[in-house]
Design a protein around this motif. Structure first.
Motif, PDB file in Angstrom:
ATOM      1  N   PHE A  59       2.376  -2.731 -11.780  1.00  0.00           N
ATOM      2  CA  PHE A  59       1.644  -3.357 -12.868  1.00  0.00           C
ATOM      3  C   PHE A  59       0.163  -3.304 -12.535  1.00  0.00           C
ATOM      4  CE2 PHE A  59       1.650  -6.816  -9.969  1.00  0.00           C
ATOM      5  CZ  PHE A  59       0.676  -7.721 -10.349  1.00  0.00           C
ATOM      6  N   ALA A  60      -0.658  -3.443 -13.569  1.00  0.00           N
ATOM      7  CA  ALA A  60      -2.111  -3.434 -13.386  1.00  0.00           C
ATOM      8  C   ALA A  60      -2.584  -4.861 -13.170  1.00  0.00           C
ATOM      9  CB  ALA A  60      -2.790  -2.836 -14.613  1.00  0.00           C
ATOM     10  N   HIS A  61      -3.378  -5.044 -12.115  1.00  0.00           N
ATOM     11  CA  HIS A  61      -3.905  -6.372 -11.786  1.00  0.00           C
ATOM     12  C   HIS A  61      -5.371  -6.232 -11.396  1.00  0.00           C
ATOM     13  CE1 HIS A  61      -3.856 -10.526 -10.481  1.00  0.00           C
ATOM     14  NE2 HIS A  61      -4.386 -10.151  -9.336  1.00  0.00           N
ATOM     15  N   ARG A  62      -6.241  -6.721 -12.266  1.00  0.00           N
ATOM     16  CA  ARG A  62      -7.686  -6.715 -12.007  1.00  0.00           C
ATOM     17  C   ARG A  62      -8.198  -5.338 -11.595  1.00  0.00           C
ATOM     18  NH1 ARG A  62      -7.515 -12.542  -9.018  1.00  0.00           N
ATOM     19  NH2 ARG A  62      -6.982 -13.674 -10.887  1.00  0.00           N
ATOM     20  N   GLY A  63      -7.778  -4.330 -12.328  1.00  0.00           N
ATOM     21  CA  GLY A  63      -8.263  -2.976 -12.106  1.00  0.00           C
ATOM     22  C   GLY A  63      -7.498  -2.180 -11.064  1.00  0.00           C
ATOM     23  N   ALA A  64      -6.516  -2.757 -10.438  1.00  0.00           N
ATOM     24  CA  ALA A  64      -5.724  -2.042  -9.428  1.00  0.00           C
ATOM     25  C   ALA A  64      -4.267  -1.955  -9.880  1.00  0.00           C
ATOM     26  CB  ALA A  64      -5.796  -2.774  -8.087  1.00  0.00           C
ATOM     27  N   VAL A  65      -3.616  -0.862  -9.546  1.00  0.00           N
ATOM     28  CA  VAL A  65      -2.190  -0.722  -9.813  1.00  0.00           C
ATOM     29  C   VAL A  65      -1.462  -1.216  -8.565  1.00  0.00           C
ATOM     30  CG1 VAL A  65      -0.315   0.887 -10.299  1.00  0.00           C
ATOM     31  CG2 VAL A  65      -2.552   1.205 -11.379  1.00  0.00           C
ATOM     32  N   VAL A  66      -0.574  -2.192  -8.777  1.00  0.00           N
ATOM     33  CA  VAL A  66       0.091  -2.866  -7.660  1.00  0.00           C
ATOM     34  C   VAL A  66       1.587  -2.567  -7.698  1.00  0.00           C
ATOM     35  CG1 VAL A  66       0.569  -5.107  -6.588  1.00  0.00           C
ATOM     36  CG2 VAL A  66      -1.623  -4.724  -7.750  1.00  0.00           C
ATOM     37  N   PRO A  67       2.145  -2.008  -6.607  1.00  0.00           N
ATOM     38  CA  PRO A  67       3.594  -1.824  -6.550  1.00  0.00           C
ATOM     39  C   PRO A  67       4.287  -3.170  -6.305  1.00  0.00           C
ATOM     40  CG  PRO A  67       2.585  -1.061  -4.514  1.00  0.00           C
ATOM     41  CD  PRO A  67       1.465  -1.481  -5.424  1.00  0.00           C
ATOM     42  N   VAL A  68       5.519  -3.281  -6.821  1.00  0.00           N
ATOM     43  CA  VAL A  68       6.260  -4.539  -6.730  1.00  0.00           C
ATOM     44  C   VAL A  68       7.666  -4.275  -6.192  1.00  0.00           C
ATOM     45  CG1 VAL A  68       7.170  -6.510  -8.029  1.00  0.00           C
ATOM     46  CG2 VAL A  68       4.963  -5.497  -8.676  1.00  0.00           C
ATOM     47  N   LEU A  69       8.066  -5.090  -5.207  1.00  0.00           N
ATOM     48  CA  LEU A  69       9.416  -5.031  -4.652  1.00  0.00           C
ATOM     49  C   LEU A  69      10.221  -6.222  -5.139  1.00  0.00           C
ATOM     50  CD1 LEU A  69       8.623  -4.414  -0.873  1.00  0.00           C
ATOM     51  CD2 LEU A  69       8.743  -2.738  -2.724  1.00  0.00           C
ATOM     52  N   ASP A  70      11.496  -6.010  -5.357  1.00  0.00           N
ATOM     53  CA  ASP A  70      12.421  -7.105  -5.644  1.00  0.00           C
ATOM     54  C   ASP A  70      13.075  -7.439  -4.311  1.00  0.00           C
ATOM     55  OD1 ASP A  70      14.703  -8.647  -6.235  1.00  0.00           O
ATOM     56  OD2 ASP A  70      14.886  -7.742  -8.211  1.00  0.00           O
ATOM     57  N   LEU A  71      12.658  -8.536  -3.705  1.00  0.00           N
ATOM     58  CA  LEU A  71      13.127  -8.869  -2.364  1.00  0.00           C
ATOM     59  C   LEU A  71      14.627  -9.156  -2.326  1.00  0.00           C
ATOM     60  CD1 LEU A  71      11.697  -8.812   0.309  1.00  0.00           C
ATOM     61  CD2 LEU A  71      11.467 -11.266   0.179  1.00  0.00           C
ATOM     62  N   SER A  72      15.176  -9.678  -3.404  1.00  0.00           N
ATOM     63  CA  SER A  72      16.612  -9.917  -3.467  1.00  0.00           C
ATOM     64  C   SER A  72      17.370  -8.584  -3.446  1.00  0.00           C
ATOM     65  CB  SER A  72      16.957 -10.700  -4.733  1.00  0.00           C
ATOM     66  OG  SER A  72      18.334 -10.924  -4.822  1.00  0.00           O
ATOM     67  N   PRO A 100      -6.780  -1.245   6.157  1.00  0.00           N
ATOM     68  CA  PRO A 100      -7.163  -2.307   5.212  1.00  0.00           C
ATOM     69  C   PRO A 100      -5.922  -2.873   4.528  1.00  0.00           C
ATOM     70  CG  PRO A 100      -7.689  -0.139   4.306  1.00  0.00           C
ATOM     71  CD  PRO A 100      -7.199   0.088   5.702  1.00  0.00           C
ATOM     72  N   ALA A 101      -5.983  -4.140   4.174  1.00  0.00           N
ATOM     73  CA  ALA A 101      -4.868  -4.769   3.462  1.00  0.00           C
ATOM     74  C   ALA A 101      -4.774  -4.195   2.060  1.00  0.00           C
ATOM     75  CB  ALA A 101      -5.064  -6.278   3.413  1.00  0.00           C
ATOM     76  N   ARG A 102      -3.547  -4.027   1.596  1.00  0.00           N
ATOM     77  CA  ARG A 102      -3.280  -3.567   0.232  1.00  0.00           C
ATOM     78  C   ARG A 102      -2.523  -4.661  -0.490  1.00  0.00           C
ATOM     79  NH1 ARG A 102      -2.539   2.520   0.221  1.00  0.00           N
ATOM     80  NH2 ARG A 102      -3.997   3.166   1.822  1.00  0.00           N
ATOM     81  N   LEU A 103      -2.657  -4.698  -1.809  1.00  0.00           N
ATOM     82  CA  LEU A 103      -1.877  -5.657  -2.588  1.00  0.00           C
ATOM     83  C   LEU A 103      -0.465  -5.121  -2.789  1.00  0.00           C
ATOM     84  CD1 LEU A 103      -4.207  -6.949  -5.448  1.00  0.00           C
ATOM     85  CD2 LEU A 103      -3.430  -8.156  -3.405  1.00  0.00           C
ATOM     86  N   LEU A 104       0.494  -5.993  -2.596  1.00  0.00           N
ATOM     87  CA  LEU A 104       1.897  -5.685  -2.818  1.00  0.00           C
ATOM     88  C   LEU A 104       2.496  -6.869  -3.553  1.00  0.00           C
ATOM     89  CD1 LEU A 104       4.370  -3.823  -2.208  1.00  0.00           C
ATOM     90  CD2 LEU A 104       4.670  -5.139  -0.104  1.00  0.00           C
ATOM     91  N   GLY A 105       3.269  -6.601  -4.596  1.00  0.00           N
ATOM     92  CA  GLY A 105       3.928  -7.667  -5.336  1.00  0.00           C
ATOM     93  C   GLY A 105       5.362  -7.846  -4.869  1.00  0.00           C
TER      94      GLY A 105
END
Length: 178
Positions: A59-72, A100-105
């Motif tokens: 998803f797009a978050h504040r100009g960045a595309v963030v990958p998302v994991l379903d932890l379950s 550098p740290a990256r955003l991950l959902g």
């Protein structure tokens, strides 16, 4: 030493940390709060074709595309339940200290509680779980066991390369033919 100084010294002697507590099914897990960037409601995601089933999308978050994991889905093979308490939690993902740290959902069920405790109170649980290296030690309280999820160990090299290519893909080169 006066009473005020003694209280200050006692407060700094314990190195308590804050944890975000969530559930996968009926089991409790925790992320260290310093790794959490933001807690969002569950959002619509764009799926990533050919990605592992536990990669929920981007998803797009504040100009960045963030990958998302379903932890379950990653942990037990079942997607997170759609509840009002299911959250999309943005974390700092840094597999190497020099990177550098990256955003991950992360899609987390019942991510509504916190716990303050000393991280040294978490104890090894006696299993070498190589298939889930992100599952760390456990903490026991009145509700039972709580397991620490280590963000930096969530992705193996193959999935990390898929979600965070290095160097990043240049969109200008995608339209060129060889």
């Amino acid at each position: 030493m006066n009473e005020l100084a003694a209280k200050r010294g006692a407060g700094t002697a314990t190195k308590d940390a804050l944890f975000l507590v969530f559930r996968i099914g009926t089991e409790r897990y925790a992320l260290q709060a310093v790794e959490v960037v933001e807690v969002l409601p569950r959002l619509q995601l764009k799926p990533i074709p050919q990605a592992p089933s536990w990669v929920a999308g981007v998803f797009a978050h504040r100009g960045a595309v963030v990958p998302v994991l379903d932890l379950s889905a990653l942990t037990f093979g079942e997607p997170a339940q759609e509840r009002t308490s299911t959250r999309l939690v943005l974390v700092h993902y840094r597999p190497q200290a020099a990177e550098p740290a990256r955003l991950l959902g992360l899609i987390l069920e019942q991510a509504t509680d916190t716990l303050r405790c000393n991280p040294q109170d978490f104890k090894a649980y006696g299993l070498d779980n190589r298939n889930a290296p992100y599952l760390g030690p456990v903490y026991e309280d009145a509700q039972g066991l709580l397991q620490w999820v280590r963000v930096e160990d969530l992705l193996d090299a193959e999935v990390r390369a898929l979600l965070f290519p290095s160097p990043p893909l240049d969109p200008a080169l995608l339209g060129e033919s060889p």
